[in-house]
Design a protein around this motif. Structure first.
Motif, mmCIF file in Angstrom:
data_model
loop_
_atom_site.group_PDB
_atom_site.id
_atom_site.type_symbol
_atom_site.label_atom_id
_atom_site.label_comp_id
_atom_site.label_asym_id
_atom_site.label_seq_id
_atom_site.Cartn_x
_atom_site.Cartn_y
_atom_site.Cartn_z
ATOM 1 N N LYS A 62 0.355 -16.589 -23.528
ATOM 2 C CA LYS A 62 1.140 -17.388 -22.403
ATOM 3 C C LYS A 62 2.101 -18.798 -22.698
ATOM 4 O O LYS A 62 2.580 -18.881 -22.238
ATOM 5 C CB LYS A 62 1.370 -17.061 -20.816
ATOM 6 N N SER A 63 0.438 -19.048 -22.788
ATOM 7 C CA SER A 63 0.908 -20.245 -23.388
ATOM 8 C C SER A 63 0.909 -21.337 -24.987
ATOM 9 O O SER A 63 1.097 -22.604 -25.189
ATOM 10 C CB SER A 63 -0.738 -21.297 -23.025
ATOM 11 N N THR A 103 9.575 -16.634 -27.485
ATOM 12 C CA THR A 103 9.331 -16.004 -26.340
ATOM 13 C C THR A 103 8.530 -14.167 -26.502
ATOM 14 O O THR A 103 8.434 -13.965 -25.686
ATOM 15 C CB THR A 103 11.452 -15.213 -26.600
ATOM 16 N N ASN A 145 4.891 -15.332 -26.730
ATOM 17 C CA ASN A 145 4.937 -15.956 -24.942
ATOM 18 C C ASN A 145 4.867 -14.638 -23.714
ATOM 19 O O ASN A 145 4.058 -14.699 -23.397
ATOM 20 C CB ASN A 145 6.100 -16.920 -24.423
ATOM 21 N N GLU A 146 5.694 -14.042 -24.333
ATOM 22 C CA GLU A 146 5.668 -12.811 -22.602
ATOM 23 C C GLU A 146 4.917 -11.491 -23.308
ATOM 24 O O GLU A 146 5.213 -10.413 -22.471
ATOM 25 C CB GLU A 146 7.283 -12.538 -23.354
ATOM 26 N N ARG A 161 2.342 -21.827 -28.005
ATOM 27 C CA ARG A 161 3.789 -23.394 -28.438
ATOM 28 C C ARG A 161 4.084 -23.073 -29.781
ATOM 29 O O ARG A 161 2.952 -23.900 -30.384
ATOM 30 C CB ARG A 161 3.730 -24.646 -27.821
ATOM 31 N N ARG A 197 16.921 -14.800 -25.994
ATOM 32 C CA ARG A 197 17.032 -15.629 -25.122
ATOM 33 C C ARG A 197 17.275 -16.990 -25.185
ATOM 34 O O ARG A 197 15.949 -17.053 -26.566
ATOM 35 C CB ARG A 197 16.271 -14.288 -23.793
ATOM 36 N N PRO A 207 11.863 -22.223 -24.991
ATOM 37 C CA PRO A 207 12.059 -23.814 -24.375
ATOM 38 C C PRO A 207 12.006 -24.765 -25.561
ATOM 39 O O PRO A 207 11.703 -24.408 -26.481
ATOM 40 C CB PRO A 207 10.223 -23.602 -24.045
#
Lengths: 440, 1091
Positions: A340-341, A332, A335-336, A343, A187, A190
């Motif tokens: 969650k945060s 992805t 994060n999922e 990077r 998918r 960010p």
């Protein structure tokens, strides 16, 4: 015409002439510089116009083949690519005149093909004018220049015709990638959530491969099953690597980022920081190596030719794999499912994870370059300085490829197996290119 | 001498002219006169000096500007002005009368601050009869340097900061504070909005915001009743983190308890904090509003359309003109938008939103319809009835010191400046262009229509404007405007209505409540006059960063009698006042009026009975995105379902229902029992055909065996044109309601409507099937078919009956109706990019009506048709559902919307390009990235955003191509009643504004209220439209009550809540003769309403 309107152009001509004269000396000293200048010009325009890695990977080989096909007609002992590269034949032969300059014609052929590929065409109009000025300064007659340009364009025209049948145009009209609701499938990522690029690149005609799937890799872990323990382990590895970076690792990640357009956001303020693509980075390295080693024209052209073909075919193999597997990116998954945060250090490029493109490209390029320049060639890569990065040194070419590969894990944009398989695939592609193509 | 003299006289004459013209232009002509420092004495400008430390990269909120506070600090009857400054001293100006002001900042002791000042609130916090001032602070400073200030009025024009003593010295990154009594204990509590300091991911779709909440959440301070406050944010559930600009109080659910609407900048959705009546709030915006603004800036709350309910207007930052729309960055790509939805962000679009209160706790967003959706980079919306005509106008301040979203700078120039060796980011950023903007002044013309009057009314100076407030500064009985600007001095727009609109009356009202809320903050005031009802509320904060007097002002127009004024006091008591004085300030004292009981709402006409209907079918769309094949296509054609048909399939006298599925979903048949319940009857034939996309269906007896057979049109756009999946299907009834597949001749059109009728008059049912689109080739027309029933077999007779139907257009609906009273059914068609078309039936063919029939230039995006004699004159009229007027896509006869269909880059794909008019010139609607994604060859031509930003189609494409393109127009998007004048000539009547909120996808004509006059029920929204236009979701269905003479009135609070992506409505008779309205929704369940 007034004095003023006459004076300033005159002055400008004089000044420009002085600059041109200075440059021309370098040309006389090392005529291989012409080919490097051609490739660097192409890279510079690619950076400004912004192209994706696959599209950029297609620009270099066609332009370099065009130059090569002119040069082989002026340099005994080298072989045409006609009949060696898929679909390439009927190269126009130089007319029976002795006033055609091979290097000028080759540079024009390169530029004509390059110009067709990029957006900012005026850049190559200017560049080709400069080439002709340089030739004039070096003493070529007006007539000779005109004949050389004409022959260069003739060869370019044949190359463009050949290029036109490589399925590129057809892929432009195909449907773009549709995001699936399947949690296991890739998918958008960010920060920009861009559409997945070039989902049909695997259908492109390669230059040497029998098929895009020729070096297809067995997926090392079950990439299809994001619920598997192995997938989780793999993600953990990338997350930990990215979370516990040393300064060296961070430097590696950024050095090999080669993201053509990193978007920097501060609220509404958007800044796009541009650099080379991975193919462009390797073309820059070829330029540096051939200059540092003081290679003559033909070995230089040969290095560009083989490296660009290896990279192009590598990207096709790699992209075929990417859209066969449609693997989710670390950001992805993490994060999922984990954090969650979280990077990654690098902005994740907009296409599926498996197999690592940079690994394939770097291994393919270094395999052919090692063959040409020696497997133990130590070098320092200073090509990234102009993009605000540092210089990195390597004991040999293949170690540079391995670092480019693993830097993607440090950067948090790949899982380790995609690197290992990618290097494998790249090596295979490079080897295959060497077996298929004879330059001498 | 003579020569000189004549020259002199010319000069004098010109001078005179200039003076005279000036006098005429400003003193008499325009409603407003701009008053600058030299007139007013207010020389304050919010000056922003950038350097390597103070710049937009280091602090994104640098250009957000200052606020305006207006209030009478010395009780001399003249409102005074407080102005906040980002970097410099705040200012307090004393009103000396006659629009002259004196700077008393220094002596008052209210100027100094270390961090950036933002919002200001004027409030008598200690209820001592003197206004105090609360000032918010933010910026990259230490907490100690950023504490908010509370200036307590010392009653001698001096102030002391006592924020700490009151417990209100909050050190958050604060934007603004508002005061209201959330816990109904009588005193005023404070709601404070703040913002995080890190802007890196502010506009990025992320799964989780940072969990660090300190200094950056919304906050609630409870008044302890003794001049101290307690921070109860966490316990009250308001400690939510967002870049919150503006909190406004509104009781959205009419439960008597104040809720709070918070507009949040960037990607984060707005908050609607519902008061739980127990001291806590619950964020519930998605239960009340269908979508919101992408970057919400200031908001304002008032009754916009004079229906007595408070509406909400929220600003965004999209420009109205083509150039800035194309130059400045907007929404992310489609995949980014989908990612935001997937991660739980609400539907948001780049537009100002006008959330219209439907009176029952629900809202419809109608900003585009009202014409106030695009006001560029906007900050403060302030409503006031500037011309006293009875409709509240609105002024919108806008402008941003640098065009930081300029796409050429983002993508090309900033990088090249850096590459050229300039490393000082502060300097680099100063190369970003500056564009001062004209503020928007909209006149409210009633009926949700706003018209831009900026220039006409004298708003002529482009500025970067932020905080704005209205007040009657000169005491002449009209509302003046004061605006705080970046880098240029404050402007006062002096309203001349007292002179120029003398015939229009007004009434101004303030309250005298009880301590500790003497000003009655939170009270709702409703005025009833001969001609309207209008509401407004008493509040101390307005729009953005600003604060006004706690009064309400109603314009009354001419000769309008006030019947009464009702005050709903905080806490809920209703009190009615009469005998108010026009053109005066009236003070309404608590207890001096007549207490009245709370009105009990009437039972709505429609009741949602979906849950007990037994119809559990949920339409599930398959994964398919048309935009991935054609990035510039204006809508999805792959989500046209569900098909719906009704009829008595088993002969038990009860109506049954067929519901078609999307691709890979089987259709179902629901049979009605004699209790009115529906249950599924298994149909293997439907299961076999699950892979088709069912878009249209009709029951009719094809084989004349006395039962209803079924025809289903296949459609969608999931397959290439000509694919067998577009084959329509026919099912024969075995008499007991079980259907069997039977062969139809091959046809592979992506279909739409299925309409039976005895075309050839032979006693059996023939059929018209509409063609929707040529898949992948939009806007190429699809083929429609006339099926003639020959002894129970359908035969394609389009060629003999009407060959024109083979490429008639993008059809949506058809009706057989005898329009010329010759007893033969004529065919009426609707579709997109085409007029309503009539084909007269000759008995052997259908002939298109080419005479002047009143349907010329009716080209629109028509979706639905119904026909009946609406005005009782004996001929059949038409009701036609269009796209509606609530869209950025607009059309007029002289400014049509259009689509060009052509393969511009000659790569084998159709490249549709839609154009609309922007300020008088037609431009493509698509942004550069979308257009060059569709027509890739343009990337060489449109090298920069600037190259494209002014371009018309003629600039982009050569004439040879333009001449070859298929060009289709739309001249009107209004849903319309076409009155048959009796001779086949129709007269257009635009239907009421509620019918224009969204596309009308289905129409039923029936007598809803049994008054013997035909009424109309309309349903429809449009989730298929491309995402930058934003889905159409403002309709809840319309009940239009007819008067039997062709007049219609929309029924308010009807109870009809067809608020999903409604496609079909059918009226069915339930067991026992009950009336039911069935609504088929795309990708959702089926709704049933009893009436």
């Amino acid at each position: 015409m007034s004095f003023r309107s006459l004076f300033f152009p005159l002055l400008a001509c004089l000044l420009l002439g002085a600059v041109a004269c200075k440059k021309e000396k370098a040309v006389v000293l090392d005529d291989a510089q012409w080919i490097r200048d051609c490739n660097k010009k192409l890279t510079d325009v690619i950076v400004v116009d912004i192209f994706t890695p696959p599209v950029a990977s297609r620009m270099y080989p066609y332009a370099n083949v065009a130059a090569w096909e002119v040069l082989v007609q002026f340099n005994k002992g080298y072989k045409s690519m006609s009949g060696q590269l898929r679909g390439l034949d009927s190269i126009p032969q130089k007319p029976d005149k002795n006033n055609i300059d091979g290097l000028l014609a080759a540079s024009i052929a390169f530029s004509t093909v390059g110009q067709k590929a990029i957006y900012s065409e005026f850049e190559f109009d200017d560049f080709m004018k400069q080439l002709q000025d340089r030739a004039a300064k070096a003493g070529l007659s007006e007539e000779s220049i005109a004949e050389s340009v004409e022959f260069g364009k003739k060869v370019a025209s044949r190359i463009l015709c050949w290029q036109g049948k490589d399925q590129f145009k057809e892929t432009r009209a195909m449907a773009r990638y549709t995001v699936s609701n399947d949690a296991a499938k890739w998918r958008p990522t960010p920060t920009e959530y861009m559409e997945a690029i070039e989902p049909n690149w695997g259908t492109m005609r390669s230059m040497t491969l029998d098929s895009a799937s020729q070096f297809s890799k067995r997926i090392p872990v079950d990439y299809d099953d994001t619920n598997s323990k192995m997938f989780e382990e793999m993600a953990k590895h990338t997350k930990e690597a990215n979370d516990t970076l040393t300064a060296e690792h961070t430097e590696m990640a950024l050095f090999w980022d080669d993201n053509p357009a990193v978007v920097q956001n501060v609220g509404h303020l958007k800044m796009v920081n541009k650099k080379t693509t991975p193919p462009g980075h390797w073309m820059n390295i070829v330029g540096q190596l051939t200059r540092d080693k003081g290679l003559k024209l033909m070995p230089t052209a040969e290095a560009y030719l083989l490296a660009s073909i290896a990279v192009f075919d590598g990207v096709i193999s790699c992209w075929y794999e990417k859209y066969k597997t449609e693997t989710i990116r670390p950001v992805t998954y993490i994060n999922e499912r984990m954090d969650k945060s979280w990077r990654p250090v690098l902005q994740t490029p907009p296409f599926p994870e498996f197999i690592s493109g940079h690994s394939v490209i770097s291994a393919a390029a270094t395999t052919v370059l090692s063959n040409l320049l020696g497997g133990s060639l130590a070098f320092s890569d200073s090509t990234q300085v102009e993009y605000g990065l540092g210089i990195r040194s390597f004991p040999n070419l293949s170690s540079a490829a391995r670092e480019a590969g693993i830097s993607r894990v440090y950067g948090g944009i790949h899982f380790k197996p995609a690197i290992d398989s990618g290097l494998d695939m790249g090596n295979s592609v490079g080897d295959y290119v060497l077996t298929k193509i004879k330059t001498k | 001498m003579i020569a000189i003299n004549s020259k002199l006289s010319v000069v004098l004459l010109s001078l005179f002219c200039i003076l005279a013209c000036n006098k005429k232009g400003s003193e008499e002509g325009t409603l407003f006169i701009e008053r600058h420092a030299k007139d007013t004495g207010i020389d304050f400008a919010n000056s922003i000096q950038e350097d390597s430390r103070i710049n937009i990269y280091n602090y994104e909120y640098l250009y957000n500007g200052g606020g305006v506070g207006v209030g009478d600090i010395n009780n001399d009857g003249l409102p005074d002005i407080f102005l906040t400054s980002t970097l410099g001293s705040n200012k307090l100006y004393l009103n000396k009368g006659g629009l002259k002001f004196e700077d008393i900042t220094k002596s008052a002791g209210v100027g100094l601050h270390i961090s950036f000042s933002t919002g200001v609130t004027m409030i008598d916090i200690n209820q001592d009869g003197y206004l105090d001032i609360y000032v918010c602070q933010t910026g990259i400073y230490q907490p100690e340097d950023r504490r908010n200030m509370l200036y307590i009025n010392q009653k001698d024009n001096t102030f002391k900061n006592e924020a700490q003593a009151y417990g209100l010295d909050d050190a958050s990154f604060s934007n603004h504070a508002t005061f209201f009594d959330y816990d109904h204990d009588g005193d005023l509590d404070m709601y404070l909005v703040n913002h995080p300091l890190d802007f890196k991911y502010a506009n990025t779709v992320i799964l989780a915001v940072d969990t660090v909440k300190q200094y950056s959440t919304n906050m609630l301070y409870r008044n302890n009743g003794n001049n101290t406050f307690t921070n109860v944010s966490a316990a009250a559930g308001v400690d939510k983190k967002a870049y919150s600009f503006c909190a406004s109080v509104i009781d959205v659910n009419n439960d008597g308890w104040e809720d709070v609407f918070v507009s949040n900048d960037y990607l984060m959705g707005d908050f609607l904090m519902i008061n739980q009546k127990d001291g806590t709030f619950k964020e519930s915006i998605q239960s009340y509003m269908k979508h919101s603004s992408w970057h919400s800036m200031g908001n304002a709350i008032t009754d916009v359309n004079n229906d007595g309910d408070l509406d909400i207007y929220i600003l965004d930052m999209v420009a109205e003109d083509n150039y800035r729309q194309k130059m400045l960055g907007g929404m992310p790509g489609y995949d980014g938008y989908l990612a935001a939805l997937k991660y739980g962000y609400q539907n948001q679009y780049l537009e100002n939103c006008l959330q219209l209160n439907r009176g029952d706790g629900t809202f419809s967003e109608v900003g585009q319809l009202a014409g106030i959706a695009q006001t560029d980079w906007s900050w403060a919306p302030v409503f006031a009835d500037f011309d006293k005509d009875g409709n509240k106008d609105v002024i919108v301040s806008n402008g941003y010191m640098r065009d930081v979203t300029n796409m050429d700078y983002a993508r090309y120039y900033l990088d090249s400046i850096k590459a050229s060796g300039n490393k000082d980011l502060g300097k680099i950023l100063q190369s970003i262009p500056q564009t001062p903007l004209l503020n928007y002044m909209y006149q409210n013309q009633g009926n949700l229509k706003f018209v831009n009057k900026s220039k006409e009314w004298g708003i002529t100076t482009p500025t970067f404007s932020n905080g704005t407030i209205v007040a009657d500064l000169d005491g002449d009985g009209d509302e003046d405007v004061i605006m705080n600007n970046v880098n240029t001095p404050v402007i006062i727009y002096e309203n001349q209505a007292s002179k120029l609109r003398k015939d229009n009356d007004y009434i101004s009202i303030q309250l005298e409540g009880t301590s500790p809320n003497k000003q009655g903050l939170g009270a709702l005031i409703t005025i009833t006059t001969d001609s309207f009802v209008q509401a407004d509320q008493i509040t101390c904060t307005h729009s953005y960063y600003s604060s006004g007097e706690p009064k309400v002002y109603f314009g009354l127009g001419k000769n309008n009698k006030i019947k009464d004024v009702t005050v709903r006091w905080p806490g809920g008591k209703l009190e009615q006042f009469e005998d108010l004085r026009k053109n005066k300030l009236n003070t309404l004292e608590f207890g001096k009026g007549k207490m009245i009981p709370k009105e009990v709402p009437a039972k709505p006409m429609f009741e949602d009975v979906s849950k007990v209907s037994g119809i559990a079918f949920v339409h599930h769309e398959n994964e398919f995105i048309d935009f991935k094949e054609n990035p510039t296509i204006s809508q999805k054609f792959s989500i046209e379902g569900p098909a719906m048909a009704t009829g008595d399939v088993n002969g038990d006298g009860l109506t049954d229902v067929y519901l078609g599925g999307a691709k890979d979903q089987a259709a179902v048949l629901y049979v009605q029992s004699n209790t009115g319940q529906f249950s599924i009857v298994s149909q293997p034939a439907f299961a076999n055909d699950a892979s088709f996309e069912d878009v249209g269906a009709a029951f009719f007896d094809v084989d004349k065996d006395g039962d209803l057979d079924l025809y289903v049109a296949s459609g969608g756009a999931e397959w290439e044109a000509g694919n067998a999946k577009y084959q329509d299907r026919q099912y024969l009834n075995n008499g007991k309601g079980i259907f069997q597949s039977t062969n139809l001749p091959i046809e592979t059109n992506s279909g739409s409507c299925v309409v039976p009728g005895d075309i050839d008059g032979d006693g059996d049912m023939d059929l018209f099937v509409g063609g929707r689109v040529l898949p992948g080739k939009y806007p190429m027309p699809a083929t429609s078919i006339i099926w003639i029933n020959e002894n129970g077999k359908l035969v394609n007779k389009t060629d003999t009956w009407c060959p024109a139907l083979k490429d008639i257009g993008l059809l949506t609906s058809a009706v057989w109706q005898d329009l010329n009273n010759d007893k033969k059914p004529d065919l009426i068609l609707s579709g997109q990019w085409m007029p309503i078309k009539i084909f007269y039936n000759t008995g052997t063919s259908l002939q298109i009506d080419t005479k002047a029939n009143g349907l010329e230039k009716s080209d629109g995006w028509w979706y639905s048709l119904a026909s009946a004699d609406m005005d009782g004159d004996g001929d059949m009229d038409l009701i036609a559902g269009n796209m509606g007027l609530n869209s950025r896509i607009k059309a007029k006869v002289d400014e049509p919307a259009c689509v060009y269909g052509y393969d511009w880059d000659e790569n084998g794909t159709m490249d549709p390009i839609m154009c609309i008019f922007y300020q008088g010139v037609s431009h493509p609607i698509h942004n550069r990235d979308q257009l060059t994604d569709q027509v890739r060859s343009l990337r060489k031509k449109l090298l920069r955003y600037q190259t494209y930003a002014n371009a018309t189609m003629q600039d982009i494409f050569p004439k040879e191509q333009l001449d070859k393109a298929l060009v289709l127009n739309a001249f009107t998007f209004a849903t319309t009643y076409f009155e048959n004048k009796g001779n086949g000539v129709f007269f257009k009547h635009e239907l009421p504004v509620e019918c224009q909120f969204a596309p009308v996808k289905s129409i039923q004509i029936t007598d809803v209220n049994q008054d013997k006059h035909l009424d109309v029920i309309m349903v429809g929204n449009g989730y298929e439209i491309e995402y930058e236009t934003g889905r159409y979701d403002a309709s809840q269905g319309v009940v239009l009550l007819g008067d039997g003479k062709g007049g219609f009135k929309s029924l308010r609070k009807s109870g009809l809540k067809a608020d999903l992506d409604a496609r079909h409505a059918e009226i069915i008779t339930g067991a026992g003769g009950n009336k039911r309205l069935l609504v088929g929704n795309n990708n959702a369940g089926i709704q049933m309403f009893a009436y």
